[in-house]
Design a protein around this motif. Sequence first.
Motif, short mmCIF file in Angstrom:
data_model
loop_
_atom_site.label_atom_id
_atom_site.label_comp_id
_atom_site.label_asym_id
_atom_site.label_seq_id
_atom_site.Cartn_x
_atom_site.Cartn_y
_atom_site.Cartn_z
N ILE A 49 24.77 -3.85 62.35
CA ILE A 49 23.56 -4.41 62.98
C ILE A 49 22.59 -4.82 61.89
O ILE A 49 22.27 -4.02 61.01
CB ILE A 49 22.89 -3.39 63.92
N GLN A 50 22.14 -6.07 61.94
CA GLN A 50 21.23 -6.58 60.92
C GLN A 50 20.09 -7.37 61.57
O GLN A 50 20.30 -8.05 62.58
CB GLN A 50 21.97 -7.50 59.94
N ALA A 51 18.90 -7.26 60.98
CA ALA A 51 17.75 -8.07 61.42
C ALA A 51 17.98 -9.49 60.93
O ALA A 51 18.35 -9.71 59.78
CB ALA A 51 16.46 -7.51 60.85
N GLU A 70 12.54 -12.86 62.62
CA GLU A 70 11.35 -12.18 63.15
C GLU A 70 10.65 -13.10 64.15
O GLU A 70 10.41 -14.28 63.85
CB GLU A 70 10.40 -11.83 62.01
N ASP A 130 17.63 -7.41 70.61
CA ASP A 130 16.47 -6.84 69.93
C ASP A 130 16.59 -5.33 69.97
O ASP A 130 17.61 -4.79 70.39
CB ASP A 130 15.17 -7.34 70.58
N ALA A 131 15.55 -4.64 69.55
CA ALA A 131 15.60 -3.18 69.45
C ALA A 131 15.79 -2.51 70.82
O ALA A 131 16.32 -1.41 70.90
CB ALA A 131 14.34 -2.66 68.77
N ASP A 156 20.45 -4.81 72.86
CA ASP A 156 21.21 -5.40 71.76
C ASP A 156 21.95 -6.68 72.11
O ASP A 156 22.44 -7.37 71.22
CB ASP A 156 22.18 -4.38 71.15
N ASP A 194 12.09 -8.10 65.35
CA ASP A 194 13.24 -8.86 64.88
C ASP A 194 14.26 -9.11 65.97
O ASP A 194 14.50 -8.25 66.83
CB ASP A 194 13.96 -8.10 63.76
N LEU A 247 18.02 -9.04 66.45
CA LEU A 247 19.07 -8.31 65.76
C LEU A 247 20.42 -8.93 66.10
O LEU A 247 20.66 -9.33 67.24
CB LEU A 247 19.07 -6.84 66.18
N THR A 279 24.59 -8.15 65.96
CA THR A 279 25.58 -7.09 65.85
C THR A 279 26.96 -7.72 65.73
O THR A 279 27.36 -8.50 66.59
CB THR A 279 25.55 -6.18 67.11
#
Length: 132
Positions: free
Chosen positions: A29-31, A34, A64-65, A68, A98, A100, A102
Amino acid sequence: MTIRKNDSRQGVLVAWVDINFTDFANGAIQAAIELPGGAIVTGGFIQPITSFNAATTATLKVGDAKDDDRYTTTPVDVKGLAVAKLDVTGYVVPEQGDLLVTLATSGAAATSGKCRLFVEYIRVHRTQSTQG
């Protein structure tokens, strides 16, 4: 009572980022992008540039947070080279945060792969001009 017209107008904002298979070396999982508070994603896509060559499957989710896969209810196949549209949900981002991505793979690990995440959005209560 009648509808109160909103005379505010704004252009769509655009953000994009290239994503390489090596970007996931420190986790699946990466940002990626933004977004400001009040953003509403109005469109976008994932464009594979070079196939993620995992042996069996390679898929990407965008969320997002809190969710996902908010923008990809079906994970996008990044082994293939077809462009996949993001799902437009109407969700208003409550605060700056952010998007995200995956990555999920199966079989032998990928040794190459690159795609582009392209996002269009507007901001609630933003006015660039007025009409009517």
